[in-house]
Design an enzyme around this catalytic site. Structure first.
Site, short mmCIF file in Angstrom:
data_model
loop_
_atom_site.label_atom_id
_atom_site.label_comp_id
_atom_site.label_asym_id
_atom_site.label_seq_id
_atom_site.Cartn_x
_atom_site.Cartn_y
_atom_site.Cartn_z
N HIS A 67 41.07 21.71 38.69
CA HIS A 67 40.60 22.55 37.58
C HIS A 67 39.25 23.14 37.92
O HIS A 67 38.28 22.41 38.11
CB HIS A 67 40.52 21.66 36.33
CG HIS A 67 40.27 22.41 35.07
ND1 HIS A 67 39.19 22.15 34.26
CD2 HIS A 67 40.95 23.42 34.47
CE1 HIS A 67 39.22 22.98 33.22
NE2 HIS A 67 40.28 23.75 33.32
N GLY A 81 37.01 28.04 31.09
CA GLY A 81 36.85 29.49 31.08
C GLY A 81 37.05 30.18 32.40
O GLY A 81 37.01 31.41 32.46
N HIS A 124 39.59 35.78 50.38
CA HIS A 124 38.19 36.25 50.34
C HIS A 124 37.22 35.35 51.11
O HIS A 124 36.11 35.79 51.41
CB HIS A 124 37.69 36.36 48.90
CG HIS A 124 38.40 37.38 48.07
ND1 HIS A 124 38.52 38.70 48.47
CD2 HIS A 124 39.04 37.29 46.87
CE1 HIS A 124 39.20 39.37 47.54
NE2 HIS A 124 39.53 38.54 46.57
N ASP A 130 47.84 41.72 47.09
CA ASP A 130 46.93 41.33 46.00
C ASP A 130 46.21 42.59 45.51
O ASP A 130 46.00 43.52 46.29
CB ASP A 130 45.93 40.33 46.61
CG ASP A 130 45.10 39.56 45.62
OD1 ASP A 130 44.25 40.18 44.96
OD2 ASP A 130 45.25 38.32 45.53
N HIS A 186 43.13 42.78 44.93
CA HIS A 186 41.82 42.79 45.58
C HIS A 186 41.98 42.94 47.09
O HIS A 186 42.93 42.42 47.68
CB HIS A 186 41.06 41.50 45.26
CG HIS A 186 40.82 41.30 43.79
ND1 HIS A 186 41.66 40.53 43.01
CD2 HIS A 186 39.87 41.79 42.97
CE1 HIS A 186 41.22 40.56 41.76
NE2 HIS A 186 40.14 41.31 41.71
N ASP A 199 48.12 39.35 41.03
CA ASP A 199 47.23 40.06 40.11
C ASP A 199 47.43 41.57 40.18
O ASP A 199 46.79 42.32 39.46
CB ASP A 199 45.76 39.70 40.35
CG ASP A 199 45.37 39.72 41.82
OD1 ASP A 199 46.19 40.14 42.65
OD2 ASP A 199 44.24 39.30 42.14
N ARG A 230 45.18 39.36 33.77
CA ARG A 230 43.88 39.24 33.09
C ARG A 230 42.75 39.92 33.84
O ARG A 230 41.77 40.35 33.24
CB ARG A 230 43.52 37.76 32.92
CG ARG A 230 44.14 37.13 31.70
CD ARG A 230 43.77 35.66 31.60
NE ARG A 230 42.33 35.46 31.59
CZ ARG A 230 41.73 34.32 31.90
NH1 ARG A 230 42.45 33.29 32.28
NH2 ARG A 230 40.42 34.21 31.84
#
Length: 428
Positions: A17, A21, A135, A170, A172, A259, A265
């Site tokens: 985790h 947030g 990344h 992706d 990105h 994504d 999101r």
């Protein structure tokens, strides 16, 4: 002819985790595996509980200082590492969380083992949905990624393969992989991504083409907001077809960041799960050994749907539109289907003229390539891995709760109004 597919899943990888947030949710891996299991797709694959990568494995790409820091830092002692946290870019986007090094070890080990199995011809396709963290840099973490399992997997493939093609879908830019292989013709990197308006990571312009021996072996496809299935396919298939034809890779690594789907999101594209899957199916159609990895994807329920659907395409097994019942069934409300409508009102800013201009520039760059560069014969170092196959025949007999446990953090799926999303102050 059906391919032999190896599938790597660590039952603990979904229980890490990043923190309250944070948009990156390893729990999506447990959801994906649950669907793969309940659709019965595991019966069509050799299932492995993966090897865990060592510090030595990680240092094949990363600096020893950085990996040593990742192994030593923890939420309880991080106050003593202020200088290192800054130096290694660990903090906001890439937080210190309990079990950080173990998490990296698990997802990296699976990619490394997938590469080794492809090298040894144990399988034709290797899948690690936990991998694809594109990344991470040699000396630092970046964009939710700590250890670049892709680079480490490709370095393993290069022991046996003269030319490896890396494809990244992706949203990105695959900056960490591009940077690692920017100066070589042994790896060709091709990234399709959103570019412009300070979108993370800010690299991936069409004119980044590689340097020295690697000049023109780096290909970027910069896209604008709202690209849909048809526009994406209009670029993806001809570009990949030409790249494979010119470069003649002996192995392909495909990063399947989800994504780029509509309704993500952190994303602003408009691909459907079918459209995303079509890219995977197209790459598979070349019949070249293939390492398939995950990546980004921040609307968890759609990530799980997407990667399950793509698993079904890779094993050539049609699966039903209705999702099978599982312990995570409520996550897929209200429709409980594999292909919900994920389109958004974001306008497609990729005009036909813009896409044709990109295509033309890319094809001109491809003409500069030295066709299928060759490699001198060299001694191959011994494989780092010895591993056992997990005999998964008893997967049906085990209760679902024995296969995976729920994460301890109650806010793993959604943190309410305080959750970070694309309007937040965390730059993604």
């Amino acid at each position: 002819m059906a391919k032999t597919v190896a599938y790597f899943y660590d039952p603990d990888v979904g229980n890490f985790h990043y923190g309250a947030g944070h948009p990156m949710k390893p729990h999506r891996l447990a959801l994906t595996h649950s669907l793969v299991l309940h659709y019965g797709l595991y019966k069509k694959m050799i299932v492995f509980k993966p090897y865990q990568a060592s510090q030595h494995d990680m240092c094949r790409f990363h600096s020893e200082d950085y990996i040593d820091f990742l192994q030593r830092v923890s939420p309880t002692n991080m106050q003593g590492f202020t200088k290192s946290l800054n130096a290694f870019n660990v903090g906001d986007d890439c937080p210190v969380f309990p079990g950080l090094f173990e998490f990296c070890s698990r997802y990296t080990g699976a990619s490394l083992q997938g590469a080794t199995q492809l090298n040894n011809k144990i399988c034709d396709i290797a899948i690690n949905w936990a991998g694809g963290l594109h990344h991470a840099k040699k000396f630092e973490a970046s964009g939710f990624c700590y250890v670049n399992d892709i680079v480490i997997g490709i370095l393993e493939l290069l022991k046996y393969h003269p030319r490896v093609l890396y494809i990244d879908i992706d949203i990105h830019h695959g900056d960490g992989v591009q940077e690692a292989f920017y100066l070589t013709d042994r790896v060709m990197t091709v990234s399709f991504h959103k570019y412009g308006n300070y979108f993370f990571p800010g690299t991936g312009d069409m004119y980044e083409v590689g340097a020295e021996s690697g000049r023109y072996y780096c290909l970027n496809v910069p896209l604008r907001d709202g690209i849909d299935d048809q526009s994406y396919k209009h670029l993806f298939q001809p570009v990949i077809s030409q790249v494979v034809d010119f470069y003649q890779p002996t192995c392909i690594v495909l990063q399947c960041g989800a994504d780029s789907l509509g309704c993500d999101r952190l994303g602003c594209f408009n691909l459907s799960i079918r459209g995303h899957g079509e890219c995977v199916e197209y790459v598979k159609s070349f019949n070249i050994p293939l390492l398939v990895l995950g990546g980004g994807g921040y609307t968890v329920r759609n990530v799980a749907r997407c990667w399950t659907y793509e698993t079904s395409l890779l094993v050539e097994e049609a699966i039903s539109e209705e999702l099978p019942y599982s312990e995570y069934f409520e996550y897929f409300a209200p429709d409980f289907t594999l292909h919900p409508d994920v389109s958004t009102r974001i306008e497609n800013q990729n005009s036909r003229q813009y896409l044709d201009q990109i295509r033309q520039t890319i094809f001109e760059n491809l003409k500069m390539l030295n066709h299928a560069p060759s490699v001198q014969i060299h001694d191959v170092p011994a494989d780092l891995l010895t591993y056992d196959r997990t005999d998964e025949a008893d997967a049906e007999e085990r209760g679902p709760e024995e296969n995976y446990s729920r994460p301890e953090a109650p806010n793993e799926f959604y943190d309410g109004d305080h959750d970070n999303d694309k309007e937040s102050d965390v730059e993604i």
